[in-house]
Design a protein around this motif. Structure first.
Motif, PDB file in Angstrom:
ATOM      1  N   LEU A 348       0.824  -1.208   0.000  1.00 48.54           N
ATOM      2  CA  LEU A 348       0.000   0.000   0.000  1.00 48.54           C
ATOM      3  C   LEU A 348       0.859   1.258   0.000  1.00 48.54           C
ATOM      4  CD1 LEU A 348      -2.760  -1.075   2.561  1.00 48.54           C
ATOM      5  CD2 LEU A 348      -2.939  -0.971   0.064  1.00 48.54           C
ATOM      6  N   LEU A 349       1.972   1.226   0.748  1.00 45.87           N
ATOM      7  CA  LEU A 349       2.857   2.406   0.784  1.00 45.87           C
ATOM      8  C   LEU A 349       3.494   2.637  -0.570  1.00 45.87           C
ATOM      9  CD1 LEU A 349       4.182   4.645   2.408  1.00 45.87           C
ATOM     10  CD2 LEU A 349       5.955   3.029   3.109  1.00 45.87           C
ATOM     11  N   LEU A 350       3.895   1.571  -1.256  1.00 43.02           N
ATOM     12  CA  LEU A 350       4.483   1.721  -2.583  1.00 43.02           C
ATOM     13  C   LEU A 350       3.464   2.313  -3.551  1.00 43.02           C
ATOM     14  CD1 LEU A 350       6.885   1.224  -4.470  1.00 43.02           C
ATOM     15  CD2 LEU A 350       6.009  -1.085  -4.873  1.00 43.02           C
ATOM     16  N   LYS A 397      15.388   2.036  -6.187  1.00 46.70           N
ATOM     17  CA  LYS A 397      15.036   3.444  -5.989  1.00 46.70           C
ATOM     18  C   LYS A 397      13.551   3.600  -5.712  1.00 46.70           C
ATOM     19  CE  LYS A 397      18.732   5.185  -8.992  1.00 46.70           C
ATOM     20  NZ  LYS A 397      19.034   5.863 -10.277  1.00 46.70           N
ATOM     21  N   SER A 398      12.730   2.853  -6.436  1.00 42.88           N
ATOM     22  CA  SER A 398      11.284   2.957  -6.249  1.00 42.88           C
ATOM     23  C   SER A 398      10.894   2.582  -4.823  1.00 42.88           C
ATOM     24  CB  SER A 398      10.573   2.048  -7.257  1.00 42.88           C
ATOM     25  OG  SER A 398       9.177   2.094  -7.078  1.00 42.88           O
ATOM     26  N   LEU A 399      11.458   1.504  -4.311  1.00 38.82           N
ATOM     27  CA  LEU A 399      11.134   1.063  -2.953  1.00 38.82           C
ATOM     28  C   LEU A 399      11.676   2.034  -1.904  1.00 38.82           C
ATOM     29  CD1 LEU A 399      11.816  -2.726  -3.479  1.00 38.82           C
ATOM     30  CD2 LEU A 399       9.614  -1.743  -2.841  1.00 38.82           C
ATOM     31  N   LEU A 400      12.887   2.555  -2.126  1.00 39.66           N
ATOM     32  CA  LEU A 400      13.454   3.504  -1.172  1.00 39.66           C
ATOM     33  C   LEU A 400      12.711   4.835  -1.192  1.00 39.66           C
ATOM     34  CD1 LEU A 400      17.277   2.800  -1.598  1.00 39.66           C
ATOM     35  CD2 LEU A 400      15.845   2.213   0.353  1.00 39.66           C
ATOM     36  N   ARG A 401      12.209   5.233  -2.372  1.00 39.66           N
ATOM     37  CA  ARG A 401      11.387   6.440  -2.426  1.00 39.66           C
ATOM     38  C   ARG A 401      10.108   6.254  -1.618  1.00 39.66           C
ATOM     39  NH1 ARG A 401      13.262   7.232  -7.901  1.00 39.66           N
ATOM     40  NH2 ARG A 401      11.575   5.886  -8.660  1.00 39.66           N
ATOM     41  N   LYS A 407       8.305   7.730   5.748  1.00 38.88           N
ATOM     42  CA  LYS A 407       9.006   8.278   6.916  1.00 38.88           C
ATOM     43  C   LYS A 407       8.545   9.687   7.246  1.00 38.88           C
ATOM     44  CE  LYS A 407      13.364   7.850   5.883  1.00 38.88           C
ATOM     45  NZ  LYS A 407      13.811   9.128   6.390  1.00 38.88           N
ATOM     46  N   CYS A 408       8.121  10.408   6.228  1.00 42.08           N
ATOM     47  CA  CYS A 408       7.708  11.802   6.457  1.00 42.08           C
ATOM     48  C   CYS A 408       6.490  11.900   7.383  1.00 42.08           C
ATOM     49  CB  CYS A 408       7.377  12.471   5.120  1.00 42.08           C
ATOM     50  SG  CYS A 408       8.779  12.583   4.003  1.00 42.08           S
ATOM     51  N   ARG A 412       8.928   9.604  15.006  1.00 39.08           N
ATOM     52  CA  ARG A 412      10.196   9.125  15.556  1.00 39.08           C
ATOM     53  C   ARG A 412      10.619   7.826  14.871  1.00 39.08           C
ATOM     54  NH1 ARG A 412       9.558  10.013  22.134  1.00 39.08           N
ATOM     55  NH2 ARG A 412       9.269  12.284  22.060  1.00 39.08           N
ATOM     56  N   PHE A 413      10.861   7.894  13.619  1.00 42.77           N
ATOM     57  CA  PHE A 413      11.369   6.714  12.920  1.00 42.77           C
ATOM     58  C   PHE A 413      12.893   6.782  12.889  1.00 42.77           C
ATOM     59  CE2 PHE A 413      12.755   4.268   9.261  1.00 42.77           C
ATOM     60  CZ  PHE A 413      12.037   3.091   9.434  1.00 42.77           C
ATOM     61  N   PRO A 414      13.595   5.796  13.447  1.00 47.48           N
ATOM     62  CA  PRO A 414      15.071   5.838  13.443  1.00 47.48           C
ATOM     63  C   PRO A 414      15.606   5.775  12.014  1.00 47.48           C
ATOM     64  CG  PRO A 414      14.273   3.702  14.229  1.00 47.48           C
ATOM     65  CD  PRO A 414      13.072   4.581  14.112  1.00 47.48           C
TER      66      PRO A 414
END
Length: 839
Positions: A348-350, A397-401, A407-408, A412-414
């Motif tokens: 869902l996040l992707l 890159k797609s997954l890291l984006r 994260k935004c 408090r996500f490390p």
């Protein structure tokens, strides 16, 4: 999404396997792989090919060529094989190529075809020849197992520390086993072999028959066996077409699969992912590849070319003449995200991130759905983890984006996991490049560690890339850049087409004073390459003399080593060089070398004083140092000689040396000592007692104590002992004897040259106040007060002090006035001092 999962193949209901291309091979092979001996190193390692002409009698006269390639098919080395027939090839954990010959010799080559060393597997192997061999890896290192022509096994668990073990004999084994392998259990290497329907496990002590639990009936032979990458699981291929899978201890069965093919496979390897519950085996025939596991179905692939399987930690590499592919189980995070119609948080996040890029409101809907379920943190972690298992940079890159987008919306996500994954993927993409050819997966990279990866880049002489990685990851210099530069310098010294001066200057300009770099190690490599002058030039840049000197000695540059040791000021280092020179040079040259180095000569003399006295004498003789030579003979007269004649002779030699040195005082003193020794011996013979080795004073005292006053006086006259000294000696001796009568006679024999105060002091020391008073009256005026005070006559001492009107004497007496009895005396002194002040 559908296109992405097009190459996913289900194995049962719980696992998917995918096969994707790593490289299109760059090599131009003229032979089929089946016509070559093939060995590929794990962890994306290099590939070695050796055409085996020994299989064909007609081609036996043709020299084979050993080729080494990267995983992408880029050539690394090629050399003409000039040794004996090779039975097997394999790679060690350090990526050294092990070539096992028929005669039991194992030749070790580097990645670039440079010969490293060789070792033998023993005389028995040499006599019976090698039928088959396996190279295996354990926690101790890389091992070699040999099957000889006598059908016996010999192995070494670590070729770096060769300890050969001859395994027990298998009962009734008359021919080679149908299949066998080496495995490691409980930190011990074992051999598992199949003889018909029977399995035997060999350890260092015994041969045990073992039976796989739950094996299908009707098995008359085992055709192939495979051990997992971690030696935990075992697979057996039977002549009935069944594949039995279980634990390597043969105590537990995992599953059994009927592949309906009875032909023996070319290869069978395990394909499993760390921490996965799924267990699968990949079996290869000429044109077919089959993946089997705990499911009733299998996955089958058609092989267009002859292929070779390389088991890895998390999958299987498959290469042929044209392609290099990787087959593995789809990781759980990737499966959750990319599975069709998946509603996992990561999926869902992707989708939310993709819709956000399209400026679609669906992004908000997906994101709200994840947040309402409280799974946003899990979604970000899934995307980060899945990115690590992707091979294509676009998908990474797609997954890291997507992870960054999620994260935004977290407070408090490390950030560590995201940052480290970005760094790791950048490193992995760099080494996976076609020209580098190290197709590491994320799991392999974490198992291998960055330090080992850097070592492998250095081994391939990819110094710029290794340095860039160190700088990018900000590794400490000693662990990173410095170490790599040191390896580069060691490689630089091997370039013999460049002059010594240019190489030394280039290395110094590049390294400078980089911490952690040892110029002595580089110089040692230069010396090993036969470039002695270059080694000496490099040692000039080495700031630590302790590192310079041993190598200079090894290079037979002992005199230069001595100079460096002296410059360092380290006496231990100088002694080390001196002892080396002593063994290397003849006696004359050694002494001549010392003469040119005063500090070294002085230190060697100190050494000889304690260890080699004869050598010390030779040094003094050579230098005509008569003064030290005389001192040497004096010490020798006491240290070595026991007979009086020998001691006197040594002293005579010393006196002669002192005369040559124009030291008349020392010569006369030595002659007096000779006279005294002779006299002492005569006294011992005539009087008895112990006189030898006493000093002159002690000899006189001993005579007086023995009652031989006349002999003592005669001895004093003979050696011109001054009267004052003789009186002191006699006074002390008679007082020790408490011979007060003789002491009184002696005091009256003539006027005392030392006065009479010493008599008072000696008597009081012996606690004889009565005798002391006798002499106190005879003490001169200048010492009268002190004498009276010694015998305790304070009042009379006060009278004398007042009579003398001496302030110092008055103060001395006053200090002795203690108690009521001396009160009157103290008052008298105070009145006398007051009157003196008025006047």
């Amino acid at each position: 999404m559908d296109c992405y999962t097009a190459n996913w193949n289900p194995l049962g209901d719980s696992a998917f396997y995918r096969k994707y291309e790593l490289y299109s091979m760059d090599w131009d092979l003229k032979e089929e792989l089946r016509d070559c001996l093939v060995a590929a190193a794990p962890y994306g390692g290099p590939i070695a090919l050796l055409r085996n002409p020994w299989r064909k009698e007609k081609a036996a006269s043709v020299r084979p060529v050993l080729d080494i390639y990267s995983a992408s098919g880029m050539p690394l080395a090629s050399l003409l094989w000039k040794s004996g027939p090779v039975v097997s090839l394999g790679w060690s954990a350090e990526e050294e190529l092990l070539c096992v010959q028929e005669d039991g010799a194992v030749l070790v080559y580097g990645l670039h075809g440079d010969f490293r060393r060789h070792f033998s597997m023993g005389n028995e192997v040499l006599q019976n020849r090698v039928l088959d061999a396996r190279i295996f890896h354990t926690e101790f290192g890389s091992g070699v197992a040999i099957l000889t022509g006598a059908h016996r096994f010999t192995l070494s668990a670590n070729v770096g520390d060769l300890k050969l073990r001859r395994m027990p004999e298998v009962p009734g084994l008359q021919s080679a086993p149908s299949c066998w392998t080496a495995l490691c259990q409980d930190r011990v290497a074992h051999i598992l072999l199949a003889v018909g329907p029977d399995l035997y496990l060999l350890d260092h002590a015994a041969c045990s028959a073992v039976t796989p639990p739950g094996l299908a009936p009707g098995v008359s032979s085992f055709l192939q066996m495979a051990v997992s990458f971690t030696y935990r699981h075992l697979a057996l291929f039977t002549d009935t077409g069944y594949i039995w899978m279980g634990t390597a201890s043969l105590k537990e069965k995992l599953c059994e699969f009927n592949c309906n093919i009875r032909a023996p496979p070319k290869q069978m390897v395990w394909c499993s992912r760390p921490r996965s519950k799924e267990r699968a085996v990949v079996v290869a025939w000429e044109r077919r590849l089959m993946v089997v596991g705990d499911a009733s179905e299998s996955i089958q692939f058609v092989l267009d070319e002859d292929s070779y399987l390389v088991p890895e930690l998390d999958g299987v590499r498959i290469f042929s003449r044209s392609t290099h592919e990787f087959l593995h189980e789809v990781p759980a995070a990737s499966e959750e995200i990319f599975k069709i119609a998946s509603m996992a948080p990561g999926a869902l996040l992707l989708e939310a991130q993709k819709e956000y890029e399209k400026e679609s409101q669906k992004a908000d809907e997906y994101l709200r759905e994840i947040q309402e379920l409280g799974q946003l943190t899990q979604a970000v972690q899934q995307c980060i983890e899945a990115a690590g298992h992707e091979h294509q940079p676009d998908m990474q890159k797609s997954l890291l984006r997507a992870a960054s987008f999620g994260k935004c919306f977290l407070d408090r996500f490390p950030p560590n996991s995201f940052v480290h994954m970005c760094q790791d993927l950048r490193v992995l993409n760099a080494v996976r490049d076609y020209h580098i050819g190290i197709p590491l997966t994320y799991s392999q990279y974490k198992q291998l560690t960055i330090q080992v990866l850097l070592d492998r880049l250095v081994l391939r002489r990819l110094y710029p890339l290794a340095i860039q990685i160190c700088e990018y990851l900000r590794l400490p210099e000693v662990q990173g850049v410095s170490r790599i530069l040191a390896h580069w310098a060691c490689y630089k010294v091997q370039q013999k087409d460049v002059s010594d001066e240019d190489v030394a200057r280039a290395i110094n300009q590049k390294l400078g004073d980089t911490p952690g770099v040892s110029y002595s190690d580089i110089a040692a490599r230069a010396y090993g390459c036969g470039r002695t002058e270059l080694a000496i030039k490099l040692l000039e840049y080495e700031p630590r003399s302790g590192e310079q000197v041993p190598l200079l000695l090894k290079m037979k540059r002992s005199k230069l080593a001595l100079s460096k040791a002296i410059e360092s000021g380290d006496t231990d280092l100088v002694f080390t060089v001196l002892l080396h020179l002593k063994n290397e040079l003849n006696r004359g040259d050694f002494f001549m070398t010392l003469r040119n180095q005063p500090m070294a000569l002085s230190l060697y003399r100190q050494f000889c004083k304690h260890q080699e006295l004869e050598t010390l004498k030779d040094l003094y003789n050579q230098d005509d140092n008569h003064q030290e030579l005389g001192s040497f003979h004096i010490r020798a007269s006491y240290a070595a000689e026991e007979r009086i004649e020998g001691r006197v002779a040594a002293l005579q030699t010393a006196a002669d040396a002192f005369y040559k040195a124009k030291n008349e005082f020392a010569a006369k003193a030595t002659e007096d000592q000779m006279r005294l020794l002779r006299l002492q011996r005569r006294l011992e013979d005539e009087l008895g007692g112990q006189f030898l080795d006493l000093s002159l004073h002690d000899t006189v005292t001993t005579l007086i104590l023995g009652g031989h006053n006349k002999r003592a006086e005669q001895l004093a006259r003979d050696f011109r002992v001054p009267d004052k000294r003789l009186w002191w000696l006699k006074l002390t001796a008679l007082a020790d004897l408490e011979d007060w009568e003789e002491l009184e006679k002696f005091s009256k024999s003539k006027k005392s040259p030392i006065g009479y105060l010493p008599f008072v002091e000696i008597c009081m020391k012996q606690h004889n106040k009565y005798e002391a008073k006798k002499y106190a009256s005879r003490v001169g005026p200048e010492q009268k007060v002190k004498a009276l005070l010694l015998v305790g006559d304070v009042a009379q001492a006060a009278d004398v002090a007042i009579e003398h009107r001496n302030e110092a004497e008055l103060s001395l007496v006053l200090s002795h006035c203690t108690g009521a009895t001396d009160g009157a005396t103290a008052d008298k002194i105070q009145r006398a001092r007051a009157q003196a002040q008025k006047k």
